[in-house]
Design an enzyme around this catalytic site. Structure first.
Site, short mmCIF file in Angstrom:
data_model
loop_
_atom_site.label_atom_id
_atom_site.label_comp_id
_atom_site.label_asym_id
_atom_site.label_seq_id
_atom_site.Cartn_x
_atom_site.Cartn_y
_atom_site.Cartn_z
N ASP A 179 -4.49 0.94 -9.24
CA ASP A 179 -5.94 0.73 -9.39
C ASP A 179 -6.31 0.47 -10.84
O ASP A 179 -7.08 -0.45 -11.16
CB ASP A 179 -6.72 1.95 -8.88
CG ASP A 179 -6.36 2.31 -7.45
OD1 ASP A 179 -5.68 1.50 -6.79
OD2 ASP A 179 -6.75 3.39 -7.00
N GLU A 212 -7.29 10.51 -13.87
CA GLU A 212 -7.41 10.71 -12.42
C GLU A 212 -6.54 11.89 -11.97
O GLU A 212 -6.96 12.72 -11.17
CB GLU A 212 -7.00 9.41 -11.71
CG GLU A 212 -7.20 9.38 -10.23
CD GLU A 212 -8.62 8.99 -9.82
OE1 GLU A 212 -9.28 8.26 -10.58
OE2 GLU A 212 -9.05 9.42 -8.74
N GLU A 269 0.85 -1.21 0.00
CA GLU A 269 0.00 0.00 0.00
C GLU A 269 0.88 1.25 0.00
O GLU A 269 1.86 1.31 0.74
CB GLU A 269 -0.88 -0.04 1.25
CG GLU A 269 -2.26 0.54 1.06
CD GLU A 269 -3.13 -0.27 0.11
OE1 GLU A 269 -3.10 0.02 -1.11
OE2 GLU A 269 -3.85 -1.17 0.57
N HIS A 270 0.50 2.20 -0.83
CA HIS A 270 1.27 3.44 -1.00
C HIS A 270 2.70 3.16 -1.48
O HIS A 270 3.62 3.91 -1.17
CB HIS A 270 1.27 4.28 0.28
CG HIS A 270 -0.05 4.94 0.54
ND1 HIS A 270 -0.42 6.12 -0.06
CD2 HIS A 270 -1.11 4.55 1.28
CE1 HIS A 270 -1.65 6.45 0.33
NE2 HIS A 270 -2.10 5.50 1.14
N ASP A 290 3.02 2.10 -4.90
CA ASP A 290 3.05 2.18 -6.38
C ASP A 290 3.73 3.45 -6.88
O ASP A 290 4.57 3.39 -7.79
CB ASP A 290 1.65 1.97 -7.00
CG ASP A 290 0.57 2.92 -6.52
OD1 ASP A 290 0.83 3.73 -5.61
OD2 ASP A 290 -0.55 2.84 -7.08
N SER A 340 -13.57 4.93 -9.00
CA SER A 340 -13.23 5.84 -10.10
C SER A 340 -12.38 5.13 -11.15
O SER A 340 -12.60 5.31 -12.35
CB SER A 340 -12.54 7.10 -9.58
OG SER A 340 -11.40 6.78 -8.84
N LEU A 377 -12.34 0.99 -2.96
CA LEU A 377 -12.35 -0.13 -3.91
C LEU A 377 -12.16 0.34 -5.34
O LEU A 377 -12.42 -0.39 -6.29
CB LEU A 377 -13.68 -0.90 -3.79
CG LEU A 377 -13.97 -1.45 -2.40
CD1 LEU A 377 -15.30 -2.19 -2.39
CD2 LEU A 377 -12.86 -2.37 -1.95
N SER A 378 -11.71 1.58 -5.48
CA SER A 378 -11.38 2.14 -6.80
C SER A 378 -12.58 2.25 -7.73
O SER A 378 -12.53 1.83 -8.89
CB SER A 378 -10.27 1.34 -7.47
OG SER A 378 -9.13 1.37 -6.68
C1 GLA Z 1 -5.09 4.81 -4.08
C2 GLA Z 1 -4.30 5.15 -5.35
C3 GLA Z 1 -3.32 4.02 -5.70
C4 GLA Z 1 -2.47 3.63 -4.50
C5 GLA Z 1 -3.33 3.44 -3.25
C6 GLA Z 1 -2.51 3.22 -2.02
O1 GLA Z 1 -5.92 3.72 -4.31
O2 GLA Z 1 -5.16 5.37 -6.43
O3 GLA Z 1 -2.53 4.40 -6.80
O4 GLA Z 1 -1.46 4.57 -4.28
O5 GLA Z 1 -4.20 4.53 -3.02
O6 GLA Z 1 -1.77 2.06 -2.11
#
Ligand code: GLA
Length: 367
Positions: free
Chosen positions: A155, A143, A17-18, A20, A111, A108-109
């Site tokens: 995402d 985005e 997480e965080h 990418d 967008s 959950l993305s």
């Molecule tokens: C959001 C961002 C991703 C990633 C996560 C954290 O979902 O869109 O690119 O950085 O946060 O892992």
């Protein structure tokens, strides 16, 4: 072809997480909740957008006339079209009807699902021949430019490339990826949605990214060849960023998480789900204490399951400041788990918990 219907899913992320936007590793998968778009060519140059779920629509009088709109839902779509216009010429205008069952603000993305459905659908309908990685990058840029989040690629990658019952290890440095079967055995993936949609999510996300970049700048004073946290060790961090506590903590979390994601992938390969789950708890601690993207409700849900023999891993998931925790829960204990946590959460916070049992599904495809 005159018309096409496509779908693109939301995602979970098991670990990483965080990382990418720091050139690290992520381990996401596409899920059953998805956005669906029907795109139809028009005889003229206009673009008509309709959001079925919102009962709202927008007419753009010309492809030459694309700009940020006051309707936020439309911006995810317009943002993608703008990227296409930079690369290809649309022979006609088109109608887009979109709907989605990816919960909004749950991490959950939702967008990315919309952006990827539009990118994938336009590419198929107009036969532009753009490859999937490029489509994911188009969606990511939408985005950045139209939603204001300087997000990484995870995402949009997950929504485009997902495969049924597989998780994906993506190396965000060179965008190479591998699929792994997710052998969940007796365990289910259960998401617990706090219902918190924090307004800080966008601004604080960009602030975290900036802190990592500042850390790199400090490191470059001594190590000019280092370009991202991917290539930084804790020893180098101690040497270069020691006097800047804020940046130090943020970078430390990222360096540890990049390493943890690789180790967790090895756990998956050796089918050691218990060890994998322990790393999820460690990730949560780092996100909460060092990276500071959690919130009291997420912390509550994770600490409430720690020590529960039916839960082998739990952590907050996604950008943070609300949204869901992801839990690995023993299959025959899932109902009891959900019931207990729902009551517990309500007693503690006064809020309603929404659980989702996740299945891992295909990425963007034609329906
Ligand atoms: C959001 C961002 C991703 C990633 C996560 C954290 O979902 O869109 O690119 O950085 O946060 O892992």
């Amino acid at each position: 072809m005159q018309s096409i219907t496509v779908t693109a899913p939301g995602r979970i992320n098991l670990i990483g997480e965080h990382t990418d936007y720091n050139n690290g590793f992520v381990l996401p998968a596409a899920i059953q909740m998805a956005a669906t778009a029907t795109i139809t060519k028009r005889a003229d140059d206009e673009i008509h957008l309709t959001a079925n779920d919102l009962n709202d629509s927008l007419i753009i009088d010309s492809i030459a006339n694309l700009r940020i709109n006051e309707k936020q839902w439309a911006n995810y779509i317009i943002g993608v079209i703008v990227q296409f216009v930079k690369k290809r010429k649309f022979p006609t205008g088109f109608d887009i009807r979109i709907s989605s069952n990816v919960p909004i603000g749950a991490g959950l993305s939702s967008s990315a699902a919309i952006e990827c459905a539009i990118a994938f659908g336009l590419n198929e309908l107009f036969e532009f021949g753009i490859d999937k990685m490029e489509l994911a990058l188009i969606a990511q840029k939408a985005e950045h430019d139209f939603a204001g989040v300087q997000c990484g690629i995870m995402d949009q990658f997950a929504s485009m490339f997902g495969r049924k019952n597989k998780v994906m290890l993506l190396d965000c440095q060179n965008r190479e990826y591998r699929y792994f079967p997710f052998e969940r055995g007796d365990y289910q993936i259960v998401l617990l949605d706090t219902g918190i949609k924090h307004s800080l999510a966008i601004s604080e996300y960009n602030v975290r990214k900036a802190a990592c970049e500042k850390g790199i700048e400090l490191i470059q004073e001594k190590y000019p060849a280092i370009e991202s946290l991917r290539n930084v060790t804790i020893a180098i961090l101690n040497e270069c960023v020691d006097d800047h506590l804020e940046e130090y903590n943020k970078c430390k979390y990222v360096i540890e998480e990049i390493e943890r994601t690789q180790a967790a992938t090895a756990d998956l390969e050796s089918n050691n789900l218990i060890a994998f789950g322990q790393k999820m708890f460690a990730t949560h601690a780092g996100l909460s204490k060092l990276y500071e993207v959690s919130c009291p409700e997420l912390d509550f849900l994770v600490s409430a399951v720690e020590g529960n023999e039916n839960v082998i891993g739990a952590r907050m998931m996604g950008g943070g400041f609300g949204g869901c925790t992801i839990n690995l829960v023993k299959s025959d204990a899932v109902n009891e788990f959900i019931e207990q946590l729902t009551v517990h959460y309500h007693t503690h916070t006064g809020k309603q918990l929404t659980p989702y049992i996740v299945s891992i599904e295909e990425g963007a495809h034609i329906l």
